[in-house]
Design a protein around this motif. Structure first.
Motif, PDB file in Angstrom:
ATOM      1  N   GLU A   1       0.280  13.331  -7.689  1.00 37.58           N
ATOM      2  CA  GLU A   1      -0.360  14.521  -7.110  1.00 37.58           C
ATOM      3  C   GLU A   1       0.612  15.692  -7.030  1.00 37.58           C
ATOM      4  OE1 GLU A   1      -2.205  13.770  -3.323  1.00 37.58           O
ATOM      5  OE2 GLU A   1      -3.344  12.069  -4.110  1.00 37.58           O
ATOM      6  N   ALA A   2       1.891  15.391  -6.807  1.00 35.98           N
ATOM      7  CA  ALA A   2       2.913  16.445  -6.724  1.00 35.98           C
ATOM      8  C   ALA A   2       3.228  17.030  -8.102  1.00 35.98           C
ATOM      9  CB  ALA A   2       4.176  15.897  -6.074  1.00 35.98           C
ATOM     10  N   GLY A   3       2.760  16.358  -9.147  1.00 33.85           N
ATOM     11  CA  GLY A   3       2.980  16.874 -10.492  1.00 33.85           C
ATOM     12  C   GLY A   3       3.970  16.087 -11.320  1.00 33.85           C
ATOM     13  N   SER A   4       4.444  14.965 -10.809  1.00 32.60           N
ATOM     14  CA  SER A   4       5.422  14.183 -11.558  1.00 32.60           C
ATOM     15  C   SER A   4       4.781  13.591 -12.811  1.00 32.60           C
ATOM     16  CB  SER A   4       5.985  13.055 -10.694  1.00 32.60           C
ATOM     17  OG  SER A   4       6.908  12.287 -11.449  1.00 32.60           O
TER      18      SER A   4
ATOM     19  N   TYR B   1       5.490  14.088   1.967  1.00 32.06           N
ATOM     20  CA  TYR B   1       6.752  14.825   2.032  1.00 32.06           C
ATOM     21  C   TYR B   1       7.807  14.156   1.153  1.00 32.06           C
ATOM     22  CZ  TYR B   1      11.148  16.636   3.888  1.00 32.06           C
ATOM     23  OH  TYR B   1      12.398  17.198   4.000  1.00 32.06           O
ATOM     24  N   VAL B   2       7.923  12.830   1.264  1.00 32.06           N
ATOM     25  CA  VAL B   2       8.899  12.080   0.475  1.00 32.06           C
ATOM     26  C   VAL B   2       8.587  12.206  -1.009  1.00 32.06           C
ATOM     27  CG1 VAL B   2       9.818   9.771  -0.009  1.00 32.06           C
ATOM     28  CG2 VAL B   2       9.458  10.493   2.356  1.00 32.06           C
ATOM     29  N   ALA B   3       7.321  12.089  -1.379  1.00 33.47           N
ATOM     30  CA  ALA B   3       6.930  12.190  -2.793  1.00 33.47           C
ATOM     31  C   ALA B   3       7.251  13.565  -3.358  1.00 33.47           C
ATOM     32  CB  ALA B   3       5.444  11.885  -2.943  1.00 33.47           C
ATOM     33  N   LYS B   4       6.939  14.616  -2.606  1.00 31.50           N
ATOM     34  CA  LYS B   4       7.234  15.975  -3.077  1.00 31.50           C
ATOM     35  C   LYS B   4       8.737  16.186  -3.231  1.00 31.50           C
ATOM     36  CE  LYS B   4       3.102  18.341  -1.421  1.00 31.50           C
ATOM     37  NZ  LYS B   4       2.550  19.311  -0.447  1.00 31.50           N
ATOM     38  N   ALA B   5       9.518  15.633  -2.308  1.00 33.74           N
ATOM     39  CA  ALA B   5      10.970  15.755  -2.387  1.00 33.74           C
ATOM     40  C   ALA B   5      11.508  15.002  -3.603  1.00 33.74           C
ATOM     41  CB  ALA B   5      11.615  15.245  -1.105  1.00 33.74           C
ATOM     42  N   ILE B   6      11.016  13.788  -3.829  1.00 33.51           N
ATOM     43  CA  ILE B   6      11.442  13.009  -4.997  1.00 33.51           C
ATOM     44  C   ILE B   6      11.077  13.754  -6.273  1.00 33.51           C
ATOM     45  CG2 ILE B   6      11.033  10.901  -6.323  1.00 33.51           C
ATOM     46  CD1 ILE B   6      10.825   9.394  -3.632  1.00 33.51           C
ATOM     47  N   HIS B   7       9.857  14.294  -6.315  1.00 35.11           N
ATOM     48  CA  HIS B   7       9.446  15.070  -7.498  1.00 35.11           C
ATOM     49  C   HIS B   7      10.383  16.262  -7.704  1.00 35.11           C
ATOM     50  CE1 HIS B   7       7.247  17.146 -10.529  1.00 35.11           C
ATOM     51  NE2 HIS B   7       6.893  18.122  -9.706  1.00 35.11           N
ATOM     52  N   SER B   8      10.746  16.920  -6.625  1.00 39.04           N
ATOM     53  CA  SER B   8      11.622  18.091  -6.710  1.00 39.04           C
ATOM     54  C   SER B   8      12.969  17.758  -7.344  1.00 39.04           C
ATOM     55  CB  SER B   8      11.825  18.681  -5.318  1.00 39.04           C
ATOM     56  OG  SER B   8      12.773  19.724  -5.344  1.00 39.04           O
ATOM     57  N   VAL B   9      13.543  16.602  -6.981  1.00 44.27           N
ATOM     58  CA  VAL B   9      14.879  16.263  -7.498  1.00 44.27           C
ATOM     59  C   VAL B   9      14.832  15.548  -8.850  1.00 44.27           C
ATOM     60  CG1 VAL B   9      15.844  16.200  -5.162  1.00 44.27           C
ATOM     61  CG2 VAL B   9      15.153  14.055  -6.266  1.00 44.27           C
ATOM     62  N   THR B  10      13.646  15.064  -9.256  1.00 42.60           N
ATOM     63  CA  THR B  10      13.553  14.333 -10.532  1.00 42.60           C
ATOM     64  C   THR B  10      12.842  15.126 -11.622  1.00 42.60           C
ATOM     65  OG1 THR B  10      11.471  13.238  -9.873  1.00 42.60           O
ATOM     66  CG2 THR B  10      13.546  12.068  -9.425  1.00 42.60           C
TER      67      THR B  10
ATOM     68  N   SER C   1       0.831  -1.210   0.000  1.00 35.71           N
ATOM     69  CA  SER C   1       0.000   0.000   0.000  1.00 35.71           C
ATOM     70  C   SER C   1       0.861   1.254   0.000  1.00 35.71           C
ATOM     71  CB  SER C   1      -0.976  -0.002   1.178  1.00 35.71           C
ATOM     72  OG  SER C   1      -0.326   0.250   2.391  1.00 35.71           O
ATOM     73  N   MET C   2       2.029   1.205   0.668  1.00 39.10           N
ATOM     74  CA  MET C   2       2.935   2.355   0.662  1.00 39.10           C
ATOM     75  C   MET C   2       3.522   2.576  -0.732  1.00 39.10           C
ATOM     76  SD  MET C   2       3.034   4.097   3.424  1.00 39.10           S
ATOM     77  CE  MET C   2       1.316   3.774   3.786  1.00 39.10           C
ATOM     78  N   ARG C   3       3.807   1.499  -1.451  1.00 40.60           N
ATOM     79  CA  ARG C   3       4.265   1.622  -2.846  1.00 40.60           C
ATOM     80  C   ARG C   3       3.240   2.387  -3.675  1.00 40.60           C
ATOM     81  NH1 ARG C   3       8.363  -1.465  -4.575  1.00 40.60           N
ATOM     82  NH2 ARG C   3       8.960  -3.130  -3.182  1.00 40.60           N
ATOM     83  N   ASN C   4       1.982   1.939  -3.575  1.00 35.93           N
ATOM     84  CA  ASN C   4       0.919   2.559  -4.355  1.00 35.93           C
ATOM     85  C   ASN C   4       0.682   3.999  -3.927  1.00 35.93           C
ATOM     86  OD1 ASN C   4       0.399   0.231  -5.910  1.00 35.93           O
ATOM     87  ND2 ASN C   4      -0.869  -0.622  -4.285  1.00 35.93           N
ATOM     88  N   LEU C   5       0.707   4.243  -2.617  1.00 33.94           N
ATOM     89  CA  LEU C   5       0.482   5.595  -2.109  1.00 33.94           C
ATOM     90  C   LEU C   5       1.617   6.527  -2.526  1.00 33.94           C
ATOM     91  CD1 LEU C   5      -1.413   7.405  -0.519  1.00 33.94           C
ATOM     92  CD2 LEU C   5      -0.233   6.681   1.583  1.00 33.94           C
ATOM     93  N   LEU C   6       2.853   6.040  -2.492  1.00 32.99           N
ATOM     94  CA  LEU C   6       3.983   6.865  -2.925  1.00 32.99           C
ATOM     95  C   LEU C   6       3.812   7.287  -4.379  1.00 32.99           C
ATOM     96  CD1 LEU C   6       6.789   8.146  -2.502  1.00 32.99           C
ATOM     97  CD2 LEU C   6       7.785   5.919  -3.117  1.00 32.99           C
ATOM     98  N   VAL C   7       3.454   6.345  -5.228  1.00 37.96           N
ATOM     99  CA  VAL C   7       3.262   6.666  -6.652  1.00 37.96           C
ATOM    100  C   VAL C   7       2.090   7.627  -6.821  1.00 37.96           C
ATOM    101  CG1 VAL C   7       2.651   5.699  -8.904  1.00 37.96           C
ATOM    102  CG2 VAL C   7       4.404   4.591  -7.491  1.00 37.96           C
ATOM    103  N   ASP C   8       1.002   7.418  -6.081  1.00 38.19           N
ATOM    104  CA  ASP C   8      -0.137   8.344  -6.144  1.00 38.19           C
ATOM    105  C   ASP C   8       0.282   9.751  -5.732  1.00 38.19           C
ATOM    106  OD1 ASP C   8      -1.773   6.257  -6.939  1.00 38.19           O
ATOM    107  OD2 ASP C   8      -2.702   5.988  -4.949  1.00 38.19           O
ATOM    108  N   LYS C   9       1.054   9.847  -4.656  1.00 41.11           N
ATOM    109  CA  LYS C   9       1.495  11.162  -4.165  1.00 41.11           C
ATOM    110  C   LYS C   9       2.487  11.809  -5.129  1.00 41.11           C
ATOM    111  CE  LYS C   9      -0.905  11.323  -0.371  1.00 41.11           C
ATOM    112  NZ  LYS C   9      -2.009  12.302  -0.236  1.00 41.11           N
ATOM    113  N   LEU C  10       3.298  11.000  -5.824  1.00 41.27           N
ATOM    114  CA  LEU C  10       4.201  11.562  -6.842  1.00 41.27           C
ATOM    115  C   LEU C  10       3.385  12.203  -7.969  1.00 41.27           C
ATOM    116  CD1 LEU C  10       6.884   8.751  -6.896  1.00 41.27           C
ATOM    117  CD2 LEU C  10       7.385  11.193  -6.617  1.00 41.27           C
TER     118      LEU C  10
END
Length: 199
Positions: A125-128, A181-190, A114-123
């Motif tokens: 949502e962050a605009g990735s 927070y992690v998803a937004k940070a990953i989006h920021s660097v990628t 579920s964390m895998r899926n949520l991380l991708v969903d949040k990425l």
């Protein structure tokens, strides 16, 4: 054929299903070597707990194999630690503890999935705009993100997110309170940069 079983029970949430490939090879008559760790699925880090199994064709072959293994093992250690193996044996020997163990393994595997899926969903949502399906298609406690070492270094230095420099991140450390927070940070660097979608 060599099998490395470090996640049995954590891969699918079903320890029996996670052993299906091994059992298929045995049923087909292949010579099999199995390295099995209980560090992750039993939480026994530091106990060096696991097994190394070789499937032999007969008792004579077994004796020859054991002779060679003892030549390798004796210079490394004379007696292996017993605490971890005693815990595993106790848990798997009785129905009540074994059933509880299987239930808890399934719970952990489902939480990580579920964390895998949520991380991708949040990425998303962050605009990735990256295709993160490689993250949801993987199994286990870690995910290969596809980020390069510069991206990983930036995550650590700018966002205090720690991961290996090859882009491998622990999903067990994610929860509902930090995944955005992690998803937004990953989006920021990628953002605007390429990632690798296969390991």
């Amino acid at each position: 054929v060599f099998f490395d079983s470090a996640y049995q029970g954590f891969a699918s949430g079903d320890a029996e299903a996670d052993a299906a490939a091994l059992r298929l090879f045995v049923a087909e008559g292949h010579n099999v070597a199995l390295a099995q760790s209980f560090a992750k699925n039993f939480g026994l880090y530091g106990e060096r707990c696991g097994t190394f199994s070789l499937l032999c064709n007969n008792a004579d072959e077994k004796e020859k194999v054991m002779s060679q293994l003892k030549l390798i093992i004796r210079p490394m250690y004379s007696s292996p630690p017993i605490h971890g193996s005693s815990i595993v044996r106790t848990v798997l020997s009785g129905d009540e503890l074994k059933d509880q163990y299987y239930e808890e393994c399934a719970h952990m595997a489902n939480r990580i999935k579920s964390m895998r899926n949520l991380l991708v969903d949040k990425l998303k949502e962050a605009g990735s705009t990256h295709d993160w399906s490689h993250v949801t298609e993987q199994i286990g406690m870690f995910a290969f993100t596809g980020m390069n070492s510069d991206m990983c270094d930036e995550l650590t230095s700018e966002y205090a997110i720690f991961l290996t420099r090859d882009g491998r991140i622990s999903l067990a450390g994610l929860n509902d309170n930090n995944v955005e927070y992690v998803a937004k940070a990953i989006h920021s660097v990628t953002d605007g940069k390429s990632i690798t979608t296969s390991s």
